[in-house]
Design a protein around this motif. Structure first.
Motif, PDB file in Angstrom:
ATOM      1  N   ASN A 106      11.970 -84.119 -39.371  1.00 22.99           N
ATOM      2  CA  ASN A 106      12.320 -84.962 -38.237  1.00 22.99           C
ATOM      3  C   ASN A 106      11.223 -86.021 -38.131  1.00 22.99           C
ATOM      4  O   ASN A 106      10.045 -85.688 -37.995  1.00 22.99           O
ATOM      5  N   GLY A 107      11.594 -87.287 -38.204  1.00 23.87           N
ATOM      6  CA  GLY A 107      10.605 -88.349 -38.218  1.00 23.87           C
ATOM      7  C   GLY A 107       9.660 -88.347 -37.040  1.00 23.87           C
ATOM      8  O   GLY A 107       8.510 -88.760 -37.150  1.00 23.87           O
ATOM      9  N   ASN A 108      10.117 -87.864 -35.878  1.00 25.99           N
ATOM     10  CA  ASN A 108       9.257 -87.849 -34.704  1.00 25.99           C
ATOM     11  C   ASN A 108       8.200 -86.763 -34.764  1.00 25.99           C
ATOM     12  O   ASN A 108       7.273 -86.743 -33.953  1.00 25.99           O
ATOM     13  N   GLY A 140      11.192 -92.207 -38.927  1.00 26.72           N
ATOM     14  CA  GLY A 140       9.871 -91.854 -38.430  1.00 26.72           C
ATOM     15  C   GLY A 140       8.856 -91.575 -39.512  1.00 26.72           C
ATOM     16  O   GLY A 140       7.655 -91.775 -39.313  1.00 26.72           O
ATOM     17  N   ALA A 141       9.317 -91.092 -40.663  1.00 23.14           N
ATOM     18  CA  ALA A 141       8.386 -90.812 -41.752  1.00 23.14           C
ATOM     19  C   ALA A 141       7.760 -92.108 -42.278  1.00 23.14           C
ATOM     20  O   ALA A 141       6.716 -92.079 -42.930  1.00 23.14           O
ATOM     21  N   LEU A 142       8.407 -93.239 -41.972  1.00 22.73           N
ATOM     22  CA  LEU A 142       7.869 -94.539 -42.375  1.00 22.73           C
ATOM     23  C   LEU A 142       6.647 -94.921 -41.550  1.00 22.73           C
ATOM     24  O   LEU A 142       5.764 -95.639 -42.027  1.00 22.73           O
ATOM     25  N   ILE A 143       6.585 -94.442 -40.291  1.00 24.86           N
ATOM     26  CA  ILE A 143       5.539 -94.840 -39.353  1.00 24.86           C
ATOM     27  C   ILE A 143       4.552 -93.691 -39.152  1.00 24.86           C
ATOM     28  O   ILE A 143       4.937 -92.582 -38.809  1.00 24.86           O
ATOM     29  N   SER A 144       3.270 -93.977 -39.373  1.00 25.71           N
ATOM     30  CA  SER A 144       2.256 -92.931 -39.226  1.00 25.71           C
ATOM     31  C   SER A 144       1.679 -92.870 -37.810  1.00 25.71           C
ATOM     32  O   SER A 144       1.295 -91.805 -37.342  1.00 25.71           O
ATOM     33  N   PHE A 145       1.581 -94.029 -37.140  1.00 23.38           N
ATOM     34  CA  PHE A 145       1.042 -94.066 -35.781  1.00 23.38           C
ATOM     35  C   PHE A 145       1.812 -95.075 -34.942  1.00 23.38           C
ATOM     36  O   PHE A 145       2.256 -96.109 -35.449  1.00 23.38           O
TER      37      PHE A 145
END
Length: 278
Positions: free
Chosen positions: A72-74, A169-174
């Motif tokens: 889950n990206g989040n 969400g896996a694209l964004i680290s912060f």
């Protein structure tokens, strides 16, 4: 002849991020409710693991997690302080291990000394760094003004932001917020907060493609937030930009505040990570 039980020593093979084998889990009675997917991860620091003074450091801290079918990206990159979806290698293939802070347990070193880590699992340096950052985040989370948090919830922006990030969400680290230029103010009703959003992404194997995808997401997030914030008396979204980890200087990061998608781990619906049993 009586068998001699192994003793815990400074030469222990156990390290932070190691996984307990099935025999160790059985001996210590550590089982997730999703029993077949159980994955117990060591989270004690290496220095604590190396200590052979069992009076001072008698236990090893672990989390009873599980292997899930998809990330889950989040929950990726430690964005949520209560739940982490951590990529690991199992027999050479990438799997996602779900860890929940409420599933921490202490196990005696004297018992764990009889077992070796599960060699099927491996956590690389980046994954270990994410794990360590996530473990510490619970104690170093930034506090936002109560009035701002209430407005984020009341307007639905928190949920919309999470929903926008979840599939990618896996694209964004912060996710960073610059709120009122760094001021912490309890603004009265009718006096809006000015918000700038910064989405930080890892460069990946193809930095140009990563940057393009992150820019598209940033534009999508801004448009969606603005639509939810038609009432300019609540929150004004000044900007939403994407920036690579390689291009974010420490001096700039210090002016920003980390926003964690905590509500995603608090909602009482069927997607909430399940409990564990011991």
């Amino acid at each position: 002849m009586e068998e001699v039980q192994p003793q815990w020593s400074r030469e222990t093979p156990w390290r932070q991020g190691h996984v307990l084998c099935a025999k160790a889990r059985a001996a210590l009675e550590l089982h997730h409710t999703d029993a077949d997917a159980t994955c117990v991860v060591v989270i004690s620091h290496d220095c604590d693991l190396a200590s052979d003074d069992l009076h001072a450091e008698p236990d090893v801290e672990v989390i009873i997690g599980r292997v899930v079918s998809a990330a889950n990206g989040n929950y990726s990159w430690g964005k949520a302080p209560r739940t982490l979806h951590l990529p690991m290698q199992r027999n050479g293939a990438t799997v996602t291990v779900e860890l929940v802070t409420t599933s921490k347990r202490l196990v005696p070193k004297s018992t764990l000394a009889s077992f070796e880590p599960d060699g099927a699992f491996a956590l690389d340096a980046n994954g270990l760094d994410v794990l360590r950052s996530w473990l510490s985040s619970r104690y170093k989370r930034a506090a936002f003004p109560d009035a701002f948090v209430r407005r984020m919830d009341k307007t639905g922006v928190s949920k919309r932001l999470a929903k926008k990030l979840e599939p990618r969400g896996a694209l964004i680290s912060f996710v960073y917020f610059n709120l009122d230029g760094g001021q912490v103010l309890e603004r009265p009703d009718g006096e809006p907060y000015e918000l700038s959003i910064v989405l930080v992404h890892p460069p990946g194997d193809d930095p140009e493609a990563s940057a393009e995808a992150a820019d598209d997401l940033a534009e999508d997030v801004k448009e969606d937030c603005e639509a939810k914030l038609a009432d300019k008396k609540q929150i004004i979204v000044k900007s939403c930009i994407a920036i690579s980890e390689d291009d974010l200087p420490v001096s700039r990061a210090r002016t920003l505040t980390h926003w964690r998608l905590e509500h995603m781990t608090l909602r009482a619906d069927g997607n909430h990570p399940g409990p564990i049993s011991t």
